[in-house]
Design a protein around this motif. Sequence first.
Motif, mmCIF file in Angstrom:
data_model
loop_
_atom_site.group_PDB
_atom_site.id
_atom_site.type_symbol
_atom_site.label_atom_id
_atom_site.label_comp_id
_atom_site.label_asym_id
_atom_site.label_seq_id
_atom_site.Cartn_x
_atom_site.Cartn_y
_atom_site.Cartn_z
ATOM 1 N N UNK A 178 0.959 -1.075 -0.192
ATOM 2 C CA UNK A 178 -0.127 -0.015 0.085
ATOM 3 C C UNK A 178 0.803 1.357 0.154
ATOM 4 N N UNK A 179 0.653 2.204 -0.860
ATOM 5 C CA UNK A 179 1.395 3.481 -0.912
ATOM 6 C C UNK A 179 0.405 4.647 -0.644
ATOM 7 N N UNK A 180 0.601 5.304 0.255
ATOM 8 C CA UNK A 180 -0.361 6.189 0.467
ATOM 9 C C UNK A 180 0.144 7.511 -0.523
ATOM 10 N N UNK A 181 -0.902 7.957 -1.206
ATOM 11 C CA UNK A 181 -0.669 9.138 -2.103
ATOM 12 C C UNK A 181 -1.359 10.309 -1.640
ATOM 13 N N UNK A 182 -2.345 10.170 -0.785
ATOM 14 C CA UNK A 182 -2.904 11.710 -0.527
ATOM 15 C C UNK A 182 -3.766 11.663 0.936
ATOM 16 N N UNK A 183 -3.382 12.563 1.745
ATOM 17 C CA UNK A 183 -3.975 12.790 3.089
ATOM 18 C C UNK A 183 -4.631 13.898 3.288
ATOM 19 N N UNK A 184 -5.454 13.839 3.747
ATOM 20 C CA UNK A 184 -6.557 15.244 4.053
ATOM 21 C C UNK A 184 -6.965 15.273 5.464
ATOM 22 N N UNK A 210 -8.563 11.693 6.151
ATOM 23 C CA UNK A 210 -8.957 10.854 5.003
ATOM 24 C C UNK A 210 -7.614 10.363 4.619
ATOM 25 N N UNK A 211 -7.394 9.224 4.244
ATOM 26 C CA UNK A 211 -6.341 8.868 3.416
ATOM 27 C C UNK A 211 -6.516 7.974 2.174
ATOM 28 N N UNK A 212 -5.769 7.986 1.366
ATOM 29 C CA UNK A 212 -6.041 7.291 0.059
ATOM 30 C C UNK A 212 -4.765 6.495 -0.349
#
Length: 79
Positions: free
Chosen positions: A3-9, A19-21
Amino acid sequence: MARTLFHKHDGGHLGQHEDWYYLVDNEDGSRHVEYEWDHVSVNGGGKSEGTRRFTLNDFLGGGKATAISKLKALLDKGG
């Protein structure tokens, strides 16, 4: 499965809406997007948390604009 985190809000005046993507690479070579959220109401209204899975095409066709652009940038880099 990687899993690679590409966006966090982080939202809300106390950062209570997170929120994590993630771009997920499955062992069979397929990929999908995982969206995780953790939203807490500071007024005692409860908590909402969970995970939702999207195909790449579904996410690119209907996700949040900032997350879509970050996913596209990651994919363009070969990620």
